[in-house]
Design an enzyme around this catalytic site. Structure first.
Site, short mmCIF file in Angstrom:
data_model
loop_
_atom_site.label_atom_id
_atom_site.label_comp_id
_atom_site.label_asym_id
_atom_site.label_seq_id
_atom_site.Cartn_x
_atom_site.Cartn_y
_atom_site.Cartn_z
N ASP A 31 7.39 5.30 -2.99
CA ASP A 31 6.95 5.48 -1.60
C ASP A 31 8.15 5.60 -0.67
OD1 ASP A 31 4.40 4.97 -2.70
OD2 ASP A 31 4.58 2.83 -2.29
N GLY A 63 0.84 -1.19 0.00
CA GLY A 63 0.00 0.00 0.00
C GLY A 63 0.87 1.24 0.00
N GLY A 118 6.98 0.00 -4.70
CA GLY A 118 7.19 0.82 -3.50
C GLY A 118 8.37 1.75 -3.55
N ALA A 119 9.12 1.78 -4.68
CA ALA A 119 10.32 2.62 -4.73
C ALA A 119 9.98 4.10 -4.54
CB ALA A 119 11.06 2.40 -6.05
N GLY A 172 17.50 9.59 -10.62
CA GLY A 172 17.60 10.48 -9.48
C GLY A 172 16.34 11.27 -9.22
N ALA A 173 16.47 12.56 -8.93
CA ALA A 173 15.32 13.39 -8.58
C ALA A 173 15.72 14.85 -8.67
CB ALA A 173 14.84 13.07 -7.17
#
Length: 315
Positions: A262, A46, A259-260, A234-235
């Site tokens: 999250d 979740g 889930g990465a 990356g980000a």
């Protein structure tokens, strides 16, 4: 002499979904109409619960509001507590806990089939304003907003957070339901947030921009801060219409990408709540995301071999 004020609250309240993940890892492409060999396991999952679990695993003070079914509610409560989350799980007497069947190929990429179950019935009746005590940020998984009762809960939670001086962040969740909900509607309903954390596809959908940088600029103009997750690349973060930080991804062998995003959100939020700047918070997010893709399922492991495909019994 200037007296120091009280320390800033560093708790994190996540409102989102708890899911039973059935993860099928298949080395060969799916063969329609016949069998495809796979290793199949159960995992707690979740989006909201994954973020809460990773944030607690990283040392955060975390609580989670979600709705589960009687079938696996006790199991999910135990799994969340095992990672350090303080779960506030409302048990639905009529519907089972949400279930996702995640089919993961040899590259770690996943395709999901979803039954929202009890999670689709979370509502304002499940809200408890005392959950905001000691909280510095309310984090909403947009999955909560995609059903009418959950949307009313999100409105209530954001309003009470604003009244209490608690900052709000939102994760747009997934392009499919986001598109169905409506982009302009989502932007309007999440306007109380000062931070949005989309992945690249979500950022481009929400803005119509040609690049992640331009998307982040547009979103940060609207929200204040936008953090765009770029997966292995990356980000980046933008504030007030300007990109202020970029980081490269952390190299790792991807086993399962579930889930990465999250985990990234958990790493970023936990670091930011401790006072880290954008660059450091982005790095913390990338480290958490890399740790997640090295595992099967979307949660950190505790007391178990990291890559063991162990069955979890829900009884």
């Amino acid at each position: 002499m200037t007296l120091a004020g009280p320390p800033a609250a560093t708790g994190l309240l996540v409102v989102g979904d708890v899911v039973t993940d059935v993860v099928a890892l298949h080395g060969a492409p799916l063969a329609p109409g016949t069998d495809t060999a796979a290793e199949i396991v159960l995992r707690p999952g979740g989006s909201g619960a994954n973020t809460a679990a990773w944030a607690a695993h990283l040392g955060g003070d975390v609580r989670l509001l979600a709705r589960v079914g009687r079938d696996t509610g006790e199991w999910h409560t135990g799994e969340l507590r095992g990672t350090g989350v303080r779960p506030h799980l409302v048990v639905d007497p009529d519907r089972p806990t949400a279930v996702v069947i995640a089919m993961v190929d040899a590259t770690g990429e996943r395709t999901m089939l979803t039954n929202r179950g009890a999670g689709g019935r979370i509502s304002p009746d499940d809200w408890d304003g005392s959950l905001l005590g000691g909280v510095g940020r309310l984090h909403l998984s947009a999955y909560t907003m995609f059903a009418e009762p959950g949307l009313r809960l999100a409105r209530l939670a954001m309003a009470q957070a604003a009244a209490a001086g608690v900052r709000v962040s939102v994760d747009p969740a997934s392009t499919g339901p986001l598109r169905e909900f409506g982009v302009e509607r989502f932007l309007a309903e999440s306007a109380a947030a000062d931070l949005i954390i989309p992945n690249l596809d979500e950022a481009l959908l929400l803005t119509g921009a040609p690049t992640p940088e331009r998307a982040a600029e547009i979103l940060s103009d609207r929200y204040g801060t936008a953090v765009v997750k770029l997966g292995p690349q990356g980000a980046l973060a933008a504030t007030g219409g300007r990109v202020v930080a970029t980081v490269e991804g952390v190299h790792t062998q991807a086993v399962d990408t579930t889930g990465a995003g999250d985990a990234f959100a958990a790493g970023y939020l936990t670091a930011a709540l401790r006072g880290a700047g954008e660059q450091a918070a982005l790095r913390a997010g990338c480290r958490a995301g890399a740790a997640c893709v090295a595992l099967v399922g979307g949660r950190p492991r505790y007391g178990l071999e990291v890559n063991r495909l162990y069955p979890i019994h829900a009884d």
